[in-house]
Design a protein around this motif. Structure first.
Motif, PDB file in Angstrom:
ATOM      1  N   SER A  22      37.523  48.967  40.607  1.00  0.00           N
ATOM      2  CA  SER A  22      37.654  47.591  41.080  1.00  0.00           C
ATOM      3  C   SER A  22      39.094  47.105  40.906  1.00  0.00           C
ATOM      4  O   SER A  22      39.894  47.716  40.199  1.00  0.00           O
ATOM      5  N   THR A  23      39.391  45.978  41.542  1.00  0.00           N
ATOM      6  CA  THR A  23      40.739  45.421  41.455  1.00  0.00           C
ATOM      7  C   THR A  23      41.026  44.915  40.048  1.00  0.00           C
ATOM      8  O   THR A  23      40.109  44.655  39.265  1.00  0.00           O
ATOM      9  N   LEU A  24      42.299  44.762  39.765  1.00  0.00           N
ATOM     10  CA  LEU A  24      42.752  44.288  38.467  1.00  0.00           C
ATOM     11  C   LEU A  24      43.513  42.982  38.654  1.00  0.00           C
ATOM     12  O   LEU A  24      44.065  42.731  39.713  1.00  0.00           O
ATOM     13  N   ARG A  25      43.547  42.184  37.615  1.00  0.00           N
ATOM     14  CA  ARG A  25      44.392  40.993  37.638  1.00  0.00           C
ATOM     15  C   ARG A  25      45.372  41.090  36.484  1.00  0.00           C
ATOM     16  O   ARG A  25      45.084  41.680  35.438  1.00  0.00           O
ATOM     17  N   TYR A  26      46.545  40.505  36.693  1.00  0.00           N
ATOM     18  CA  TYR A  26      47.607  40.582  35.716  1.00  0.00           C
ATOM     19  C   TYR A  26      47.583  39.362  34.806  1.00  0.00           C
ATOM     20  O   TYR A  26      47.570  38.231  35.278  1.00  0.00           O
ATOM     21  N   ASP A  27      47.548  39.597  33.504  1.00  0.00           N
ATOM     22  CA  ASP A  27      47.633  38.539  32.507  1.00  0.00           C
ATOM     23  C   ASP A  27      49.035  38.600  31.910  1.00  0.00           C
ATOM     24  O   ASP A  27      49.320  39.441  31.059  1.00  0.00           O
ATOM     25  N   ALA A  28      49.925  37.723  32.390  1.00  0.00           N
ATOM     26  CA  ALA A  28      51.322  37.751  31.961  1.00  0.00           C
ATOM     27  C   ALA A  28      51.469  37.397  30.487  1.00  0.00           C
ATOM     28  O   ALA A  28      52.306  37.979  29.787  1.00  0.00           O
ATOM     29  N   ALA A  29      50.665  36.477  29.994  1.00  0.00           N
ATOM     30  CA  ALA A  29      50.767  36.047  28.598  1.00  0.00           C
ATOM     31  C   ALA A  29      50.475  37.197  27.635  1.00  0.00           C
ATOM     32  O   ALA A  29      51.145  37.356  26.618  1.00  0.00           O
ATOM     33  N   ALA A  30      49.478  38.015  27.966  1.00  0.00           N
ATOM     34  CA  ALA A  30      49.103  39.139  27.111  1.00  0.00           C
ATOM     35  C   ALA A  30      49.761  40.447  27.542  1.00  0.00           C
ATOM     36  O   ALA A  30      49.646  41.452  26.847  1.00  0.00           O
ATOM     37  N   ASN A  31      50.428  40.429  28.710  1.00  0.00           N
ATOM     38  CA  ASN A  31      51.057  41.618  29.287  1.00  0.00           C
ATOM     39  C   ASN A  31      50.027  42.746  29.434  1.00  0.00           C
ATOM     40  O   ASN A  31      50.206  43.862  28.939  1.00  0.00           O
ATOM     41  N   GLU A  32      48.941  42.411  30.122  1.00  0.00           N
ATOM     42  CA  GLU A  32      47.835  43.349  30.332  1.00  0.00           C
ATOM     43  C   GLU A  32      47.330  43.256  31.765  1.00  0.00           C
ATOM     44  O   GLU A  32      47.500  42.232  32.422  1.00  0.00           O
ATOM     45  N   LEU A  33      46.683  44.325  32.192  1.00  0.00           N
ATOM     46  CA  LEU A  33      45.939  44.329  33.447  1.00  0.00           C
ATOM     47  C   LEU A  33      44.465  44.235  33.076  1.00  0.00           C
ATOM     48  O   LEU A  33      43.969  45.043  32.293  1.00  0.00           O
ATOM     49  N   ILE A  34      43.789  43.271  33.646  1.00  0.00           N
ATOM     50  CA  ILE A  34      42.399  42.991  33.277  1.00  0.00           C
ATOM     51  C   ILE A  34      41.450  43.471  34.373  1.00  0.00           C
ATOM     52  O   ILE A  34      41.631  43.156  35.541  1.00  0.00           O
ATOM     53  N   SER A  35      40.430  44.212  33.955  1.00  0.00           N
ATOM     54  CA  SER A  35      39.328  44.578  34.839  1.00  0.00           C
ATOM     55  C   SER A  35      38.142  43.718  34.436  1.00  0.00           C
ATOM     56  O   SER A  35      37.517  43.949  33.397  1.00  0.00           O
ATOM     57  N   ASP A  36      37.875  42.683  35.244  1.00  0.00           N
ATOM     58  CA  ASP A  36      36.753  41.797  34.936  1.00  0.00           C
ATOM     59  C   ASP A  36      35.422  42.537  35.026  1.00  0.00           C
ATOM     60  O   ASP A  36      34.516  42.281  34.241  1.00  0.00           O
ATOM     61  N   LYS A  37      35.322  43.449  35.957  1.00  0.00           N
ATOM     62  CA  LYS A  37      34.076  44.190  36.164  1.00  0.00           C
ATOM     63  C   LYS A  37      33.762  45.100  34.968  1.00  0.00           C
ATOM     64  O   LYS A  37      32.624  45.164  34.509  1.00  0.00           O
ATOM     65  N   ALA A  38      34.776  45.803  34.455  1.00  0.00           N
ATOM     66  CA  ALA A  38      34.575  46.710  33.321  1.00  0.00           C
ATOM     67  C   ALA A  38      34.721  45.996  31.978  1.00  0.00           C
ATOM     68  O   ALA A  38      34.412  46.573  30.940  1.00  0.00           O
TER      69      ALA A  38
END
Length: 60
Positions: A22-38
């Motif tokens: 699935s797509t990822l979203r970028y969390d700039a504050a935490a410097n992470e790529l988030i997978s909401d689905k996983a």
């Protein structure tokens, strides 16, 4: 002074979660790529996304 790395928007369009594809979203504050689905957050180290499930942290 800490230099903040930005993720290239074109790279973000290409990357998918290795677990769910699935797509990822970028969390700039935490410097992470988030997978909401996983419910996983993949770290970005020195501007490089670490897309290894064992390296991700749970967002639950």
């Amino acid at each position: 002074m800490v230099e903040e790395h930005k993720i290239d928007p074109k790279l973000l369009e290409l990357l998918v979660c290795p677990v769910t594809k699935s797509t990822l979203r970028y969390d700039a504050a935490a410097n992470e790529l988030i997978s909401d689905k996983a419910k996983l957050a993949y770290p970005i180290r020195d501007g490089i996304p670490i897309m290894i499930p064992d390296e991700a942290r749970s967002t639950e």
